[in-house]
Design a protein around this motif. Structure first.
Motif, PDB file in Angstrom:
ATOM      1  N   MET A 156       8.838  43.072  25.522  1.00 52.06           N
ATOM      2  CA  MET A 156       7.999  41.923  25.877  1.00 52.06           C
ATOM      3  C   MET A 156       6.551  42.283  25.557  1.00 52.06           C
ATOM      4  SD  MET A 156       7.523  40.224  29.670  1.00 52.06           S
ATOM      5  CE  MET A 156       9.077  39.394  29.681  1.00 52.06           C
ATOM      6  N   ASN A 157       5.838  41.371  24.897  1.00 52.66           N
ATOM      7  CA  ASN A 157       4.454  41.707  24.565  1.00 52.66           C
ATOM      8  C   ASN A 157       3.542  41.587  25.780  1.00 52.66           C
ATOM      9  OD1 ASN A 157       3.010  39.189  24.733  1.00 52.66           O
ATOM     10  ND2 ASN A 157       3.888  38.561  22.782  1.00 52.66           N
ATOM     11  N   GLU A 158       2.404  42.263  25.710  1.00 43.50           N
ATOM     12  CA  GLU A 158       1.483  42.371  26.851  1.00 43.50           C
ATOM     13  C   GLU A 158       0.985  41.014  27.342  1.00 43.50           C
ATOM     14  OE1 GLU A 158       0.039  44.998  29.609  1.00 43.50           O
ATOM     15  OE2 GLU A 158       1.245  45.502  27.890  1.00 43.50           O
ATOM     16  N   THR A 159       0.646  40.113  26.413  1.00 45.75           N
ATOM     17  CA  THR A 159       0.121  38.806  26.806  1.00 45.75           C
ATOM     18  C   THR A 159       1.172  38.003  27.555  1.00 45.75           C
ATOM     19  OG1 THR A 159      -1.305  38.814  24.876  1.00 45.75           O
ATOM     20  CG2 THR A 159      -0.981  36.707  25.956  1.00 45.75           C
ATOM     21  N   ILE A 217       8.898  41.249  37.191  1.00 51.21           N
ATOM     22  CA  ILE A 217       8.291  42.508  37.631  1.00 51.21           C
ATOM     23  C   ILE A 217       9.039  43.681  37.009  1.00 51.21           C
ATOM     24  CG2 ILE A 217       7.903  43.979  39.661  1.00 51.21           C
ATOM     25  CD1 ILE A 217       7.425  41.251  41.219  1.00 51.21           C
ATOM     26  N   SER A 218      10.360  43.613  37.030  1.00 46.72           N
ATOM     27  CA  SER A 218      11.182  44.649  36.413  1.00 46.72           C
ATOM     28  C   SER A 218      10.952  44.699  34.901  1.00 46.72           C
ATOM     29  CB  SER A 218      12.660  44.396  36.709  1.00 46.72           C
ATOM     30  OG  SER A 218      13.471  45.340  36.057  1.00 46.72           O
ATOM     31  N   ALA A 219      10.914  43.537  34.260  1.00 45.51           N
ATOM     32  CA  ALA A 219      10.709  43.465  32.804  1.00 45.51           C
ATOM     33  C   ALA A 219       9.343  44.013  32.404  1.00 45.51           C
ATOM     34  CB  ALA A 219      10.866  42.017  32.329  1.00 45.51           C
ATOM     35  N   ALA A 220       8.386  43.958  33.317  1.00 39.92           N
ATOM     36  CA  ALA A 220       7.046  44.492  33.044  1.00 39.92           C
ATOM     37  C   ALA A 220       6.989  46.014  33.201  1.00 39.92           C
ATOM     38  CB  ALA A 220       6.025  43.823  33.963  1.00 39.92           C
ATOM     39  N   GLY A 221       8.121  46.613  33.554  1.00 40.69           N
ATOM     40  CA  GLY A 221       8.192  48.070  33.608  1.00 40.69           C
ATOM     41  C   GLY A 221       7.950  48.695  34.970  1.00 40.69           C
ATOM     42  N   TYR A 222       7.838  47.873  36.007  1.00 48.55           N
ATOM     43  CA  TYR A 222       7.635  48.445  37.339  1.00 48.55           C
ATOM     44  C   TYR A 222       8.910  49.126  37.803  1.00 48.55           C
ATOM     45  CZ  TYR A 222       3.145  46.201  37.533  1.00 48.55           C
ATOM     46  OH  TYR A 222       1.848  45.854  37.266  1.00 48.55           O
ATOM     47  N   ASN A 269      18.210  44.169  48.116  1.00 50.22           N
ATOM     48  CA  ASN A 269      19.350  44.062  47.206  1.00 50.22           C
ATOM     49  C   ASN A 269      18.934  43.539  45.831  1.00 50.22           C
ATOM     50  OD1 ASN A 269      21.048  44.936  49.240  1.00 50.22           O
ATOM     51  ND2 ASN A 269      21.587  42.875  49.889  1.00 50.22           N
ATOM     52  N   ILE A 270      18.063  42.541  45.821  1.00 46.07           N
ATOM     53  CA  ILE A 270      17.582  41.980  44.553  1.00 46.07           C
ATOM     54  C   ILE A 270      16.915  43.070  43.724  1.00 46.07           C
ATOM     55  CG2 ILE A 270      15.878  40.412  43.534  1.00 46.07           C
ATOM     56  CD1 ILE A 270      16.413  38.559  46.001  1.00 46.07           C
ATOM     57  N   ILE A 271      16.056  43.837  44.360  1.00 45.35           N
ATOM     58  CA  ILE A 271      15.301  44.881  43.676  1.00 45.35           C
ATOM     59  C   ILE A 271      16.223  46.013  43.215  1.00 45.35           C
ATOM     60  CG2 ILE A 271      13.536  46.653  44.067  1.00 45.35           C
ATOM     61  CD1 ILE A 271      12.141  44.332  45.752  1.00 45.35           C
ATOM     62  N   SER A 272      17.165  46.391  44.061  1.00 45.82           N
ATOM     63  CA  SER A 272      18.119  47.443  43.683  1.00 45.82           C
ATOM     64  C   SER A 272      18.945  47.035  42.471  1.00 45.82           C
ATOM     65  CB  SER A 272      19.050  47.764  44.853  1.00 45.82           C
ATOM     66  OG  SER A 272      18.310  48.324  45.910  1.00 45.82           O
ATOM     67  N   LYS A 273      19.372  45.782  42.426  1.00 43.12           N
ATOM     68  CA  LYS A 273      20.165  45.292  41.283  1.00 43.12           C
ATOM     69  C   LYS A 273      19.355  45.276  39.993  1.00 43.12           C
ATOM     70  CE  LYS A 273      23.436  42.607  43.957  1.00 43.12           C
ATOM     71  NZ  LYS A 273      23.790  41.293  44.477  1.00 43.12           N
ATOM     72  N   LEU A 274      18.038  45.259  40.105  1.00 45.86           N
ATOM     73  CA  LEU A 274      17.163  45.293  38.939  1.00 45.86           C
ATOM     74  C   LEU A 274      16.742  46.731  38.585  1.00 45.86           C
ATOM     75  CD1 LEU A 274      15.005  42.180  39.830  1.00 45.86           C
ATOM     76  CD2 LEU A 274      16.613  42.375  37.911  1.00 45.86           C
ATOM     77  N   ASN A 275      17.423  47.697  39.213  1.00 49.79           N
ATOM     78  CA  ASN A 275      17.174  49.124  38.966  1.00 49.79           C
ATOM     79  C   ASN A 275      15.761  49.569  39.318  1.00 49.79           C
ATOM     80  OD1 ASN A 275      19.822  49.717  38.037  1.00 49.79           O
ATOM     81  ND2 ASN A 275      19.297  48.642  36.137  1.00 49.79           N
ATOM     82  N   MET A 276      15.207  48.936  40.349  1.00 43.65           N
ATOM     83  CA  MET A 276      13.924  49.383  40.895  1.00 43.65           C
ATOM     84  C   MET A 276      14.185  49.941  42.292  1.00 43.65           C
ATOM     85  SD  MET A 276      11.226  46.381  39.718  1.00 43.65           S
ATOM     86  CE  MET A 276      12.134  45.019  40.467  1.00 43.65           C
ATOM     87  N   ILE A 277      13.256  50.743  42.770  1.00 42.77           N
ATOM     88  CA  ILE A 277      13.340  51.302  44.124  1.00 42.77           C
ATOM     89  C   ILE A 277      12.558  50.394  45.053  1.00 42.77           C
ATOM     90  CG2 ILE A 277      12.681  53.260  45.587  1.00 42.77           C
ATOM     91  CD1 ILE A 277      13.000  55.014  43.020  1.00 42.77           C
ATOM     92  N   TYR A 278      13.150  50.071  46.196  1.00 43.25           N
ATOM     93  CA  TYR A 278      12.500  49.220  47.193  1.00 43.25           C
ATOM     94  C   TYR A 278      12.004  50.082  48.344  1.00 43.25           C
ATOM     95  CZ  TYR A 278      11.896  45.521  50.694  1.00 43.25           C
ATOM     96  OH  TYR A 278      11.383  44.658  51.642  1.00 43.25           O
ATOM     97  N   GLU A 323       3.453  58.463  42.927  1.00 39.88           N
ATOM     98  CA  GLU A 323       2.224  58.378  42.139  1.00 39.88           C
ATOM     99  C   GLU A 323       2.446  58.470  40.637  1.00 39.88           C
ATOM    100  OE1 GLU A 323      -0.425  61.464  43.449  1.00 39.88           O
ATOM    101  OE2 GLU A 323       0.964  63.054  42.895  1.00 39.88           O
ATOM    102  N   ASP A 324       3.578  59.001  40.219  1.00 39.74           N
ATOM    103  CA  ASP A 324       3.867  59.122  38.791  1.00 39.74           C
ATOM    104  C   ASP A 324       4.692  57.944  38.265  1.00 39.74           C
ATOM    105  OD1 ASP A 324       6.059  59.873  40.332  1.00 39.74           O
ATOM    106  OD2 ASP A 324       6.824  61.249  38.805  1.00 39.74           O
ATOM    107  N   LYS A 325       4.844  56.909  39.076  1.00 43.20           N
ATOM    108  CA  LYS A 325       5.649  55.746  38.708  1.00 43.20           C
ATOM    109  C   LYS A 325       4.773  54.497  38.608  1.00 43.20           C
ATOM    110  CE  LYS A 325       9.997  57.497  39.891  1.00 43.20           C
ATOM    111  NZ  LYS A 325       9.720  58.865  39.861  1.00 43.20           N
TER     112      LYS A 325
END
Length: 160
Positions: free
Chosen positions: A1-4, A37-42, A62-71, A97-99
Motif C-alpha cells: 500500500m502506498n504511503e498516501t 491499522i494492520s495494513a499500515a504495518g502496526y 480478538n479482532i486484533i489477534s486475528k489481524l496478527n497484531m498484539i493487543y 519500543e522496537d515495534k
C-alpha cells in the motif's frame, strides 16, 4: 500500500495523529478500521480506554489477534488517571519500543496526555516540542492538567 493511500485511510479514524514513523494515535477505531491499522504495518495496538467506554468494541482483543497484531489494554479512568496507569503505560512502551505501535482511547485525549509524559519523561523530548503534539490533539481539562503537572514533578521535570 502506498504511503498516501495508507495515511488517507488512517485519517478516517477519529482524531488520528501520526506522532512519528512508529507511533500512531487516535480515538476509538471502528472494528473494520483495525484492518487498515494492520495494513499500515502496526504490530501492537495499545488501548487506554475502559472496556465500557463510549464506542468500545467488546471483542477488540480478538479482532486484533486475528489481524496478527498484539493487543495491550491499560484501562485508564478518564476522571481519575493514576500514576500506576502511567507506569504501566511506560512499561508497555519500553517492552514494545522496537515495534510499530498504534495507541488509542476514546478521543485520543488520554493517549495524547500519556504520550506527552512519555516523550518528556522517558525520551527527554523538550517540553515545547512534546507540548506541540499534545496541543495538536487536545487542550487538557483541569483533572488532566493536574495529572500532567504531578507526573512531571514526580520525575523532577520543570515544565517551564
Amino acid at each position: 500500500m502506498n504511503e498516501t493511500l495508507k495515511n488517507n485511510t488512517l485519517d478516517q479514524i477519529v482524531n488520528f495523529y501520526q506522532l512519528d514513523d512508529n507511533i500512531g494515535t487516535s480515538g476509538q477505531p471502528e472494528a473494520e478500521q483495525f484492518r487498515d491499522i494492520s495494513a499500515a504495518g502496526y504490530e501492537i495496538v495499545l488501548n487506554l480506554a475502559l472496556s465500557d467506554s463510549p464506542n468500545a468494541i467488546e471483542n477488540e482483543n480478538n479482532i486484533i489477534s486475528k489481524l496478527n497484531m498484539i493487543y495491550v489494554h491499560v484501562p485508564v479512568d478518564f476522571k481519575t488517571p493514576s500514576p500506576e496507569d502511567l507506569e504501566l503505560f511506560f512499561k508497555h512502551m519500553k517492552k514494545h519500543e522496537d515495534k510499530k505501535i498504534f495507541i488509542h482511547c476514546v478521543m485520543n485525549w488520554r493517549v495524547s496526555a500519556f504520550m506527552f509524559l512519555y516523550h518528556t519523561i522517558k525520551c527527554q523530548m523538550p517540553i515545547m516540542e512534546a507540548r506541540r503534539h499534545l496541543d495538536a490533539v487536545w487542550q487538557p481539562e483541569p483533572v488532566w492538567q493536574e495529572f500532567i503537572k504531578n507526573a512531571l514533578n514526580t520525575y523532577a521535570i520543570n515544565p517551564d
